[in-house]
Design a protein around this motif. Structure first.
Motif, PDB file in Angstrom:
ATOM      1  N   ARG A 111       2.459 -45.858  -8.403  1.00 44.95           N
ATOM      2  CA  ARG A 111       1.675 -44.741  -8.620  1.00 44.95           C
ATOM      3  C   ARG A 111       0.334 -44.452  -8.275  1.00 44.95           C
ATOM      4  NH1 ARG A 111       5.108 -45.386 -12.979  1.00 44.95           N
ATOM      5  NH2 ARG A 111       6.847 -43.869 -13.205  1.00 44.95           N
ATOM      6  N   ASP A 112      -0.432 -45.786  -8.570  1.00 44.10           N
ATOM      7  CA  ASP A 112      -1.935 -45.881  -8.274  1.00 44.10           C
ATOM      8  C   ASP A 112      -2.124 -45.684  -6.749  1.00 44.10           C
ATOM      9  OD1 ASP A 112      -2.612 -46.645 -10.857  1.00 44.10           O
ATOM     10  OD2 ASP A 112      -2.490 -48.642 -10.435  1.00 44.10           O
ATOM     11  N   GLU A 113      -1.257 -46.188  -5.940  1.00 44.98           N
ATOM     12  CA  GLU A 113      -1.411 -45.901  -4.558  1.00 44.98           C
ATOM     13  C   GLU A 113      -1.338 -44.249  -3.991  1.00 44.98           C
ATOM     14  OE1 GLU A 113      -1.942 -46.644  -0.444  1.00 44.98           O
ATOM     15  OE2 GLU A 113      -2.511 -47.959  -1.964  1.00 44.98           O
ATOM     16  N   LEU A 114      -0.266 -43.807  -4.778  1.00 45.03           N
ATOM     17  CA  LEU A 114      -0.067 -42.457  -4.225  1.00 45.03           C
ATOM     18  C   LEU A 114      -1.141 -41.820  -4.889  1.00 45.03           C
ATOM     19  CD1 LEU A 114       3.839 -42.341  -5.084  1.00 45.03           C
ATOM     20  CD2 LEU A 114       2.547 -41.962  -2.857  1.00 45.03           C
ATOM     21  N   GLY A 115      -1.630 -42.027  -6.156  1.00 42.12           N
ATOM     22  CA  GLY A 115      -2.922 -41.221  -6.565  1.00 42.12           C
ATOM     23  C   GLY A 115      -4.061 -41.298  -5.720  1.00 42.12           C
ATOM     24  N   GLU A 116      -4.321 -42.526  -5.429  1.00 41.93           N
ATOM     25  CA  GLU A 116      -5.404 -42.547  -4.563  1.00 41.93           C
ATOM     26  C   GLU A 116      -5.387 -41.779  -3.043  1.00 41.93           C
ATOM     27  OE1 GLU A 116      -6.158 -46.677  -3.297  1.00 41.93           O
ATOM     28  OE2 GLU A 116      -6.209 -47.339  -5.579  1.00 41.93           O
ATOM     29  N   ARG A 117      -4.200 -41.771  -2.544  1.00 38.82           N
ATOM     30  CA  ARG A 117      -3.866 -40.890  -1.352  1.00 38.82           C
ATOM     31  C   ARG A 117      -3.732 -39.687  -1.735  1.00 38.82           C
ATOM     32  NH1 ARG A 117       0.431 -43.914   2.584  1.00 38.82           N
ATOM     33  NH2 ARG A 117      -0.469 -46.008   2.365  1.00 38.82           N
ATOM     34  N   PHE A 118      -3.081 -38.824  -2.741  1.00 40.13           N
ATOM     35  CA  PHE A 118      -2.791 -37.669  -3.012  1.00 40.13           C
ATOM     36  C   PHE A 118      -3.208 -36.868  -4.504  1.00 40.13           C
ATOM     37  CE2 PHE A 118       0.700 -39.199  -0.581  1.00 40.13           C
ATOM     38  CZ  PHE A 118       0.568 -38.737   0.660  1.00 40.13           C
ATOM     39  N   GLY A 119      -3.780 -38.085  -5.280  1.00 44.34           N
ATOM     40  CA  GLY A 119      -4.307 -37.589  -6.497  1.00 44.34           C
ATOM     41  C   GLY A 119      -5.509 -36.543  -6.734  1.00 44.34           C
TER      42      GLY A 119
END
Length: 99
Positions: free
Chosen positions: A89-97
């Motif tokens: 989730r953190d990785e996705l948040g960094e990319r898309f959040g």
């Protein structure tokens, strides 16, 4: 299981199976397979191919089934590599959040 929590609950179950290795569990068999990690990587590849074929055939029911299989095996792979859903989730948040 609620729809919103299904991934967390599934991942928790995978982690539980990894720790306890109950007999007769498919998840246990993935963690104890003689080919180890390669067995799971092969399943990820197999399910990916089946998902692609279902998409090319416009078979949405099969896409859902193969997508679920792929997601399950991906979660097993994350668990094998000691990667948590929160890290994903953190990785996705960094990319898309933050757009």
């Amino acid at each position: 299981m609620s729809d919103e929590d299904i991934l967390d609950e599934l991942f928790d179950l995978i982690e539980e199976r990894k720790a306890e290795l109950p007999e007769g569990s498919y998840t246990t068999s993935l963690f104890t397979h003689e080919k180890g990690e390669n067995a799971v990587l092969e399943k990820v590849g197999e399910e990916t191919t089946e998902l692609i074929l279902a998409a090319k055939d416009d078979d949405t029911d099969e896409m859902k089934a193969e997508g679920a299989d792929l997601l399950y095996h991906f979660l097993v792979l994350l668990s094998m590599k000691d990667v948590t859903l929160d890290e994903l989730r953190d990785e996705l948040g960094e990319r898309f959040g933050e757009h």
